[in-house]
Write a protein that holds these residues in place. Structure first.
Motif, PDB file in Angstrom:
ATOM      1  N   GLY A 151       0.752  -1.235   0.107  1.00 27.18           N
ATOM      2  CA  GLY A 151      -0.021   0.018   0.040  1.00 27.18           C
ATOM      3  C   GLY A 151       0.828   1.397  -0.045  1.00 27.18           C
ATOM      4  O   GLY A 151       1.920   1.303  -0.128  1.00 27.18           O
ATOM      5  N   GLY A 152       0.167   2.492   0.285  1.00 28.56           N
ATOM      6  CA  GLY A 152       0.822   3.684   0.075  1.00 28.56           C
ATOM      7  C   GLY A 152      -0.062   4.583   0.642  1.00 28.56           C
ATOM      8  O   GLY A 152      -1.418   4.513   1.129  1.00 28.56           O
ATOM      9  N   GLY A 153       0.165   6.025   0.349  1.00 27.92           N
ATOM     10  CA  GLY A 153      -0.459   7.076   0.889  1.00 27.92           C
ATOM     11  C   GLY A 153      -0.677   8.267   0.087  1.00 27.92           C
ATOM     12  O   GLY A 153       0.084   8.171  -0.929  1.00 27.92           O
ATOM     13  N   PRO A 154      -1.326   9.321   0.390  1.00 24.74           N
ATOM     14  CA  PRO A 154      -1.186  10.706  -0.503  1.00 24.74           C
ATOM     15  C   PRO A 154      -0.100  11.440  -0.619  1.00 24.74           C
ATOM     16  O   PRO A 154       0.084  12.044  -1.487  1.00 24.74           O
ATOM     17  CB  PRO A 154      -2.430  11.368   0.023  1.00 24.74           C
ATOM     18  N   ASP A 155       0.750  11.307   0.254  1.00 21.99           N
ATOM     19  CA  ASP A 155       2.255  12.020   0.150  1.00 21.99           C
ATOM     20  C   ASP A 155       2.841  11.394  -0.740  1.00 21.99           C
ATOM     21  O   ASP A 155       3.623  10.337  -0.475  1.00 21.99           O
ATOM     22  CB  ASP A 155       2.690  12.186   1.645  1.00 21.99           C
ATOM     23  N   ALA A 156       2.940  11.974  -2.153  1.00 21.46           N
ATOM     24  CA  ALA A 156       3.876  11.329  -2.967  1.00 21.46           C
ATOM     25  C   ALA A 156       5.266  11.038  -2.798  1.00 21.46           C
ATOM     26  O   ALA A 156       6.283   9.976  -2.911  1.00 21.46           O
ATOM     27  CB  ALA A 156       3.788  11.937  -4.134  1.00 21.46           C
ATOM     28  N   GLU A 157       5.856  11.624  -1.691  1.00 23.39           N
ATOM     29  CA  GLU A 157       7.377  11.780  -1.781  1.00 23.39           C
ATOM     30  C   GLU A 157       7.648  10.896  -0.446  1.00 23.39           C
ATOM     31  O   GLU A 157       8.461  10.270  -0.407  1.00 23.39           O
ATOM     32  CB  GLU A 157       7.819  13.054  -1.218  1.00 23.39           C
ATOM     33  N   ARG A 158       6.642  10.823   0.585  1.00 24.71           N
ATOM     34  CA  ARG A 158       7.098  10.025   1.929  1.00 24.71           C
ATOM     35  C   ARG A 158       6.263   8.978   1.895  1.00 24.71           C
ATOM     36  O   ARG A 158       6.513   7.999   2.958  1.00 24.71           O
ATOM     37  CB  ARG A 158       6.457  10.815   3.066  1.00 24.71           C
ATOM     38  N   GLN A 159       5.235   8.683   1.010  1.00 23.99           N
ATOM     39  CA  GLN A 159       4.176   7.625   1.215  1.00 23.99           C
ATOM     40  C   GLN A 159       3.856   6.699  -0.161  1.00 23.99           C
ATOM     41  O   GLN A 159       2.772   6.361  -0.580  1.00 23.99           O
ATOM     42  CB  GLN A 159       2.814   7.885   1.849  1.00 23.99           C
ATOM     43  N   GLU A 160       5.138   6.712  -0.654  1.00 18.67           N
ATOM     44  CA  GLU A 160       5.027   5.996  -2.001  1.00 18.67           C
ATOM     45  C   GLU A 160       4.799   4.558  -2.119  1.00 18.67           C
ATOM     46  O   GLU A 160       4.406   4.053  -2.909  1.00 18.67           O
ATOM     47  CB  GLU A 160       6.551   6.427  -3.009  1.00 18.67           C
TER      48      GLU A 160
END
Length: 363
Positions: A151-160
């Protein structure tokens, strides 16, 4: 003997330190740290006196002590992550490497814990959790298994992708909670009592983009508090140890309104009596003090105090719960604070030089 009350105690007449407590400091060797430092603790003043250090393991950023206090474990926060064991039996000497480095089959391990006769690591870079058995002498064996997060998250830099940051055993021994900054979630695994193997049990979703980093369980065992790195908030959760279920019930800020400096929450601890929480803020370089009400579900921000240095990566309470030790990574020191028992507010009492300091554990 040479003493500097603002920078702690230097190595001197160690006879005065014998018989007192012990502390172990982890640091980043790649940033000028000295590896693992052993120190005597003056239980009357909180001051630290260095006993010895070893750089036998690269970047030992997080430490954990065996229950009997004779073996210290450390992660190597490197691309090829590993763990190692050190002999720290009582005595005025540097920790001695006795086992490892043992690969964790993951990258960038940032945290470790002991449960069911195993070491467990949170591997930030690879977004995974590894469990390794311990031999009879306390040294770690080869990794027995790896739980890979997705999975991942909405912060493209920290949650790729997934970024497991911390592993916390439930005191009852049945569950392991893994905090994942990349997926905005806490994953709960069942711990097999005999083999120590981990089996995925459930996943608790937190607010997208919050970036959970660390959590702490309330001493009563009924609640957990998740510190979110990316937006400097605290998520309050109910914890059902019987079912292994974590339920978010609220969220509060851990910085005052109007703070404009970019800040990243790092560590959270709770007082032994369950009345206060303390959270470290990098960038703002402060310690937030939060008071808990009887419900344990409404933390109130009391104040923030200067951390005594720069970039506080870790907070640790001493065994008596009277002092708070802050590992200031960028200023290269461990600063200790006396805690006012009536208000929970820390006041700076001294500091110990420790380049690239990352954590403190007590023996």
């Amino acid at each position: 003997m040479t003493t500097d009350t603002t920078r702690g105690q230097s190595v001197g007449d160690r006879s005065e330190a014998r018989g007192e407590g012990r502390a172990y400091i982890g640091s980043f060797t790649s940033a000028g740290g000295r590896g693992v430092i052993a120190a005597a603790v003056d239980t009357e003043t909180g001051a630290l006196t260095e006993l010895g250090a070893t750089d036998a393991l690269a970047d030992p950023s997080y430490l954990a002590l065996a229950p009997d206090g004779t073996v210290l474990y450390a992660v190597s926060e490197a691309e090829e992550g590993a763990v190692a064991a050190f002999d720290v039996a009582p005595g005025d000497a540097a920790p001695r490497l006795i086992g490892g480095p043992v690969p964790v089959r993951g990258s960038g391990p940032t945290h470790l814990a002991l449960t069911a006769g195993h070491l467990v690591t949170a591997n930030y870079g690879s977004g995974s959790v590894t469990f390794l058995p311990l031999h009879a002498d306390g040294t770690p064996g080869p990794a027995a298994g790896v739980l890979q997060h997705e999975g991942g998250g909405p912060d493209a830099e920290r949650q790729e992708g997934p970024h497991a940051h911390q592993v916390v055993p439930d005191p009852g021994g049945r569950w392991l909670l893994a905090v994942d900054l990349g997926t905005d979630s806490v994953r709960i695994s069942a711990v097999a009592p005999d083999s120590g193997a981990l089996a995925p049990h459930s996943e608790t979703a937190l607010r997208p983009g919050s970036g959970p980093r660390h959590l702490v369980l309330h001493p009563a065992g009924t609640h957990a508090y998740v510190l979110n790195e990316l937006d400097t908030t605290l998520t309050v959760c109910r914890w059902d140890t019987g079912k292994g279920r974590l339920e978010p019930v609220g969220e509060v800020p851990v910085l005052p309104e109007g703070v404009e400096v970019a800040s990243y929450a790092s560590e959270i601890v709770v007082s032994p009596d369950g009345r206060y929480l303390w959270a470290a803020m990098r960038g703002h370089d402060s310690i937030a003090v939060l008071a808990l009400d009887d419900s344990r579900e409404k933390p109130a921000l009391v104040t923030t105090v200067d951390c005594g240095g720069r970039w506080p990566r870790d907070l640790t309470l001493d065994p008596a719960g009277r002092r708070l030790y802050v590992s200031n990574e960028h200023s290269g020191d461990v600063t200790w604070f006396d805690i006012d028992p009536a208000t929970g507010i820390p006041s700076r009492a001294g500091a110990f030089e420790a380049p690239a300091a990352s954590c403190v554990v007590f023996g």
